[in-house]
Design an enzyme around this catalytic site. Structure first.
Site, PDB file in Angstrom:
ATOM      1  N   SER A 141      -4.264 -41.722 -18.948  1.00 49.91           N
ATOM      2  CA  SER A 141      -3.755 -41.186 -17.689  1.00 49.91           C
ATOM      3  C   SER A 141      -4.846 -41.280 -16.631  1.00 49.91           C
ATOM      4  CB  SER A 141      -3.354 -39.713 -17.884  1.00 49.91           C
ATOM      5  OG  SER A 141      -3.109 -39.070 -16.649  1.00 49.91           O
ATOM      6  N   TYR A 154      -5.194 -31.168 -21.229  1.00 48.72           N
ATOM      7  CA  TYR A 154      -4.670 -32.512 -20.964  1.00 48.72           C
ATOM      8  C   TYR A 154      -5.768 -33.423 -20.419  1.00 48.72           C
ATOM      9  CZ  TYR A 154      -1.467 -36.157 -19.352  1.00 48.72           C
ATOM     10  OH  TYR A 154      -0.822 -37.360 -19.160  1.00 48.72           O
TER      11      TYR A 154
END
Length: 254
Positions: A141, A154
């Protein structure tokens, strides 16, 4: 036919990016694709969308070694080889400050997003080696390239996947195994709906609007945008690409 005759395994295969990639792989000539997902309901929906294709559907928890070994072994037993291993499974966790972040949620995010990638390469490398090499693709990401407040687990997990990718690229190279990661900006799918709502409960649309303004191309990524990069990395067009962080973000990190 970019990957004609090749066999792929996709974790998180019933989700937005995974399923879109499976469809594209079949369109581009894949001989078979194993769809691996934790959700039995998701697998049933994926099966309905891939009717008539040579697809294998396997329920598994990527954070458990025995499950990962099982889906690799089952794919090898059915297909005879694995050429593409797309380690795409991931969870977003919750939106909370580090002080308030639940420890069990932190462990879950690290277990799926980091340990799941490590286990995928641990058990997948020997299978790829048997076929003369192949491509490992990891969904990371833009959160792996910068910090974002309130999503510590995350962000940490996506930074960690870069270290695993680079190590995998070095260890896999002698056996012609390439390893690369994809770094999307916000993607217009379920995970982002969850994060938007987490950042501002009841006002997710406003959060999406704010994120969109941060993207120079003026929109979220679509699942298909990420699938196209996963196709490139699976194909021989990327035969000299390994150890790379492939950013697909509409200019978000420019």
């Amino acid at each position: 036919m970019e990957i004609k005759g090749k066999y792929a395994v996709i974790t998180g295969g019933a989700g937005g990016i995974g399923l879109e990639t499976a469809k594209l792989y079949f369109k581009e000539g894949a001989e078979g694709v194993a769809i691996v997902d934790f959700s039995q309901e998701g697998l049933q929906e994926a099966k309905s969308q891939l009717m008539g294709q040579n697809a294998l559907f396997i329920q598994a928890d990527v954070s458990k070694s025995e499950d990962v070994k099982r889906f690799i072994d089952e794919s090898m037993e059915v297909f005879g080889r694995i050429d593409i291993l797309f380690l795409n499974a991931g969870v977003e966790g919750v939106v909370k400050s580090m002080v308030d972040y639940p420890e069990d949620k932190f462990d879950q995010v690290i277990g799926v997003n980091v340990k799941g990638v490590w286990l995928g390469m641990k058990h997948g490398f020997p299978a790829l080696k048997k076929g003369g090499g192949g491509s490992v693709i990891i969904t990371s990401s833009v959160a792996g390239l910068r910090g974002t407040a309130q999503v510590s687990a995350y962000v940490a997990s996506k930074h960690a996947t870069i270290g695993l990718m680079r190590t995998g690229a070095l260890e896999g190279a002698p056996d012609n195994i390439r390893v690369n990661s994809i770094h999307p900006s916000p993607v217009d799918n379920r995970m982002m709906r969850s994060l938007e709502e987490g950042f501002s409960p009841g006002s997710g649309d406003q959060v999406k609007e704010g994120f969109t303004k941060m993207i120079p191309l003026g929109r979220y990524a679509e699942n298909g945008d990420i699938a196209e990069m996963a196709l490139f990395l699976a194909s021989d067009r990327s035969r000299f690409v390994t150890g790379a962080t492939m950013v697909v973000d509409g200019g978000f990190t420019a």
